[in-house]
Design an enzyme around this catalytic site. Structure first.
Site, PDB file in Angstrom:
ATOM      1  N   LYS A 164     -15.191 -98.976 -49.522  1.00 36.36           N
ATOM      2  CA  LYS A 164     -14.837 -98.761 -48.116  1.00 36.36           C
ATOM      3  C   LYS A 164     -16.067 -98.836 -47.213  1.00 36.36           C
ATOM      4  O   LYS A 164     -17.205 -98.844 -47.669  1.00 36.36           O
ATOM      5  CB  LYS A 164     -14.113 -97.417 -47.961  1.00 36.36           C
ATOM      6  CG  LYS A 164     -12.691 -97.446 -48.520  1.00 36.36           C
ATOM      7  CD  LYS A 164     -11.934 -96.170 -48.222  1.00 36.36           C
ATOM      8  CE  LYS A 164     -10.489 -96.272 -48.704  1.00 36.36           C
ATOM      9  NZ  LYS A 164      -9.730 -95.026 -48.482  1.00 36.36           N
ATOM     10  N   ARG A 210      -9.585 -93.225 -57.154  1.00 33.24           N
ATOM     11  CA  ARG A 210      -8.788 -94.419 -56.872  1.00 33.24           C
ATOM     12  C   ARG A 210      -9.760 -95.564 -56.603  1.00 33.24           C
ATOM     13  O   ARG A 210     -10.534 -95.513 -55.636  1.00 33.24           O
ATOM     14  CB  ARG A 210      -7.874 -94.181 -55.667  1.00 33.24           C
ATOM     15  CG  ARG A 210      -6.956 -95.356 -55.348  1.00 33.24           C
ATOM     16  CD  ARG A 210      -6.028 -95.018 -54.175  1.00 33.24           C
ATOM     17  NE  ARG A 210      -5.101 -96.112 -53.900  1.00 33.24           N
ATOM     18  CZ  ARG A 210      -5.360 -97.145 -53.087  1.00 33.24           C
ATOM     19  NH1 ARG A 210      -6.532 -97.218 -52.467  1.00 33.24           N
ATOM     20  NH2 ARG A 210      -4.468 -98.099 -52.905  1.00 33.24           N
TER      21      ARG A 210
END
Length: 288
Positions: free
Chosen positions: A235, A269
């Site tokens: 991210k 995740r």
């Protein structure tokens, strides 16, 4: 009871999830592998264009140590294009059916904020609902989770994927995330949902600075006594902080995941399953 015993009791976490009769232990942190069935997912390397490609990717992730396969058909990157529930269902259900057929023992989660997509996915073979909206975008989601009695991942987000960037305003991001999660948690528990995982929602209505504040204080989420999922893989908090391309963000992802594990994360995740699994194995070896 000693002070230490009281503290241990306060922060006691659930260590099993009942995934439609399959018990998933959380004694050791788990790896959730990301399977994106979207043409515009934020990380191009994770996009899958066919059922066959998804089954092949699932096989590789399972071989690399994935405990959960997270299948999504709606891009939640900031400013993503909205699609209908029908299109989302058409993307995820055939893939879930195919993976469930080929790997019947695999634990599959569906990444959706829509109750109808969740219900169709559970019928197709999924056994966990991963809701990025934490029940805020579909009023039927909590009742659906209660009816299906599957584990539910309660993530924090404000607004929608199209508007969330404008809502990243906090006096104290950790306190406010906890407060908003707790409000939703109370509704879920009142409906009888038993297995709930908390996700602070890294990158969702948060700036890079907010994300790192959440990571620094991740252990504070343990006060709610539930397992915690950390989703920071590749991210912007990683690649923007380092000033690098997203394609070069694996090392940074491993670094932030390591911090998350040391602060009590129960599930990672990730796009890169092998590396996350190796990180967990090595960290477990440092425990007394």
């Amino acid at each position: 009871m000693t002070t230490l015993e009281a503290k241990d009791t306060l922060f006691k976490k659930k260590y099993t999830l009942n995934c439609r009769g399959k018990l998933l232990s959380l004694e050791v942190p788990l790896v959730m592998g990301i399977l994106n069935l979207t043409p515009d997912s934020f990380y191009a390397g994770s996009r899958l264009s066919s059922t066959e490609e998804a089954v092949s990717k699932a096989a590789q992730m399972l071989a690399d140590g994935a405990d959960i396969l997270d299948i999504g058909g709606y891009s939640s990157r900031p400013g993503a294009t909205d699609i209908s529930a029908q299109e989302e269902t058409a993307r995820v259900v055939p893939v879930i059916e195919a993976i469930h057929k080929n790997f019947p023992k695999a634990i599959i989660s569906v990444d959706t904020f829509r109750a109808s997509v969740a219900e169709a996915s559970i019928a197709a073979g999924a056994s966990i609902i991963n809701d990025i909206s934490g029940g805020t975008l579909d009023e039927a989601m909590f009742e659906t989770a209660a009816k299906l009695q599957v584990p539910y991942i309660l993530m924090h987000m404000r607004g929608t994927p199209q508007t969330m960037a404008s809502m990243a305003k906090y006096e104290d991001v950790v306190v406010e995330v906890l407060d908003e999660l707790q409000g939703q948690l109370a509704k879920l528990q009142a409906l009888g949902v038993k297995d709930i995982i908390l996700d602070p929602g890294f990158g969702f209505a948060k700036t890079v600075e907010h994300n790192f504040e959440l990571l620094r204080r991740l252990e504070e989420l343990r006060i709610l006594g539930l397992p915690v999922l950390a989703g920071m893989s590749r991210k912007s908090m990683v690649y923007k902080a380092l000033g690098i391309a997203q394609t070069d963000a694996l090392t940074g992802t491993i670094a932030v995941n390591t911090v998350a594990l040391m602060k009590g994360a129960d599930i990672l995740r990730v796009h890169d399953v092998k590396e996350a699994n190796q990180t967990i194995i090595l960290l477990e070896k440092t425990k007394p």
